[in-house]
Design an enzyme around this catalytic site. Sequence first.
Site, PDB file in Angstrom:
ATOM      1  CE  LYS A   1      -2.410  -0.812   3.733  1.00  0.00           C
ATOM      2  NZ  LYS A   1      -1.684  -2.037   4.149  1.00  0.00           N
TER       3      LYS A   1
ATOM      4  NE  ARG B   1      11.121  -6.970   3.903  1.00  0.00           N
ATOM      5  CZ  ARG B   1      10.017  -6.367   3.482  1.00  0.00           C
ATOM      6  NH1 ARG B   1       9.844  -6.151   2.193  1.00  0.00           N
ATOM      7  NH2 ARG B   1       9.074  -5.997   4.317  1.00  0.00           N
TER       8      ARG B   1
ATOM      9  NE  ARG C   1      11.801  -1.171   8.096  1.00  0.00           N
ATOM     10  CZ  ARG C   1      10.863  -1.497   7.209  1.00  0.00           C
ATOM     11  NH1 ARG C   1      11.142  -2.304   6.210  1.00  0.00           N
ATOM     12  NH2 ARG C   1       9.634  -1.052   7.337  1.00  0.00           N
TER      13      ARG C   1
ATOM     14  NE  ARG D   1      -5.213   1.586  11.884  1.00  0.00           N
ATOM     15  CZ  ARG D   1      -4.096   1.100  11.366  1.00  0.00           C
ATOM     16  NH1 ARG D   1      -4.045  -0.179  11.066  1.00  0.00           N
ATOM     17  NH2 ARG D   1      -3.048   1.864  11.156  1.00  0.00           N
TER      18      ARG D   1
ATOM     19  NE  ARG E   1       2.276  -3.845  11.109  1.00  0.00           N
ATOM     20  CZ  ARG E   1       2.874  -3.634   9.934  1.00  0.00           C
ATOM     21  NH1 ARG E   1       3.956  -4.296   9.604  1.00  0.00           N
ATOM     22  NH2 ARG E   1       2.363  -2.777   9.074  1.00  0.00           N
TER      23      ARG E   1
END
Length: 201
Positions: free
Chosen positions: A13, A127, A139, A88, A150
């Site tokens: 997004k 990753r 990260r 949301r 999430r």
Amino acid sequence: MRLILLGPPGAGKGTQSARLVNRHGIPQLSTGDMLRAAVKAGTPVGLRAKAIMDAGNLVSDDVVIGIVADRIDEADCRKGFILDGFPRTIAQAEALEQMLAGKGTKLDVVIELKVDQTKLIDRIIKRAEETKARGEAVRKDDDPDVFKTRLDAYNRDTAAISPFYSERGKLIQIDGMRSIDEVSADIEKTLSHLDEEVESR
């Protein structure tokens, strides 16, 4: 062009929003950024939000809607805006609809990037492993456990928004598993069809 970009974390997004901003000259509105700006500016709704956050509480839907309402009245939103990460929940989607109707406007389209969530998780794990192999810190968003949390939150709260907008004839689903350029081309095709519909009315 007033649109919402929907899709789970990692669907792309942010990348597509940035391209839309550059191509169409409309701002991407993130609720987090708007909240911080309203607090900093000391607007009435920003002061309400600050008091709530200072007390350690989550900002309520009506405060967030108030911040969105103020932001879309600004000059740079005259041609439209992209909402990313909002709404949301169904309650927020309903409140947004009512707020826009009160301003005599409405959303043009809701674009959902459809992705294979299993492959998304695999991609994040890969990753993270590559980052560690380079000796770099992973990260927070690329931590597989954080990402799964999430994703669970998205599936629990936000996935229900797709049927909400589908029932209103606003939802367009795009395959988000292809290349960035292919996804961008599909989004542009969708938006050009909308422009044609508006001109033919």
